[in-house]
Scaffold this active site. Sequence first.
Site, short mmCIF file in Angstrom:
data_model
loop_
_atom_site.label_atom_id
_atom_site.label_comp_id
_atom_site.label_asym_id
_atom_site.label_seq_id
_atom_site.Cartn_x
_atom_site.Cartn_y
_atom_site.Cartn_z
N ASP A 31 -23.31 -26.25 -11.39
CA ASP A 31 -23.80 -27.42 -10.66
C ASP A 31 -22.59 -28.20 -10.15
O ASP A 31 -21.51 -28.17 -10.75
CB ASP A 31 -24.63 -28.33 -11.55
CG ASP A 31 -25.90 -27.66 -12.05
OD1 ASP A 31 -26.47 -26.84 -11.31
OD2 ASP A 31 -26.30 -27.96 -13.19
N ASP A 43 -28.12 -32.31 -10.62
CA ASP A 43 -29.21 -32.13 -11.58
C ASP A 43 -29.18 -33.30 -12.56
O ASP A 43 -28.14 -33.60 -13.16
CB ASP A 43 -29.03 -30.83 -12.37
CG ASP A 43 -29.41 -29.59 -11.57
OD1 ASP A 43 -29.68 -29.73 -10.36
OD2 ASP A 43 -29.39 -28.49 -12.15
N ARG A 69 -35.79 -29.04 -3.22
CA ARG A 69 -35.44 -30.02 -4.26
C ARG A 69 -34.79 -31.27 -3.67
O ARG A 69 -33.63 -31.56 -3.90
CB ARG A 69 -34.50 -29.40 -5.32
CG ARG A 69 -35.09 -28.20 -6.01
CD ARG A 69 -34.17 -27.67 -7.09
NE ARG A 69 -34.74 -26.48 -7.74
CZ ARG A 69 -34.14 -25.79 -8.71
NH1 ARG A 69 -32.93 -26.16 -9.12
NH2 ARG A 69 -34.72 -24.74 -9.24
#
Length: 326
Positions: free
Chosen positions: A141, A167, A220
């Site tokens: 990430d 995230d 997302r």
Amino acid sequence: MTSTDTTTGTRVRRLGRMPLFAATTAAVLAATSLAGMPAASAASFNLEGWATQCGGTTGGGNASPVTVTDAAGLISNMQASGARVIRVSGTITLSGMQKVASNKTIIGVGSGATITGGGLNVANASNVIIRNINFRDWSDDAINVQYSTRVWIDHNNFSNGNDGAVDIKRSSDCATVSWNRVFNHDKSFLLGHSDSNASEDVGRLRVSYHHNWFDGSNQRHPRVRFGNPVHVYNNYYRNVDGYGVASTCNAGVLVEGNYFENVEDPYHRGEGSSPDGNLVARNNHFVNSGSGETGGSVASIPYGYTLDPATNVKSIVTSGAGTGRI
């Protein structure tokens, strides 16, 4: 198509992807919606949203800044105890996910500050600010936030990473993700990592996403589990191939004042095997886009904020989001 959505909770069940509208429809905002709200002409650099709550977010505060130019300098400073203001200069290559401790401001110098290869892990921390950095080519990430509160992620660029850009998960709370640009990338902003993590996440995962530019990214934006209310406002969605916002696992998401352009599926409830959450949409602007799916109710927003008129969001965000603005 150009239209304005003032839906406040009426469920519209989708059948697969929403079709693109073929006609142009003019709509007038309800008199109580945006009346009297000023239109911004430039990016705001002030903290807004959920990161103002839970005691507020100041990062390293007034600590004397230290400038870092390599991985060793960045890691040692962001993992040190106490408050630090860390200025990132040039390109720094990280390996894996590197932890960020509490009370840190990590801010890029100019428009070229870059972190590549690895990412930042805000874990078991509080009061962290990450601003004005180009994140690219990360292996896991770009930014992972877990078991952390009071986090502000602002005016960054995210491109060409392996997994999520940002995230936020595992009981994290009171965060704001603002004025970022995501491009040449698939998975943007995940909120809540698992349908089975209700015991940690219910009552938390409260995040604001505002004035972000989703520039051809895929999905997302965000994908939400459990958090309520999650506030998604004044973002610009352009040429999104997958979907915009997904509310799942009994989350409560307010989608407000956003600009959707060439987005077939701007927002919906449920995603993959995750059950439906609640989603309320109001005052959004659509250009050649689907109508979205809404339903259920969302808790009230506890903080004050200025909502830009949705029709102005494209110009405001494209002129103000990303790096090099601070």
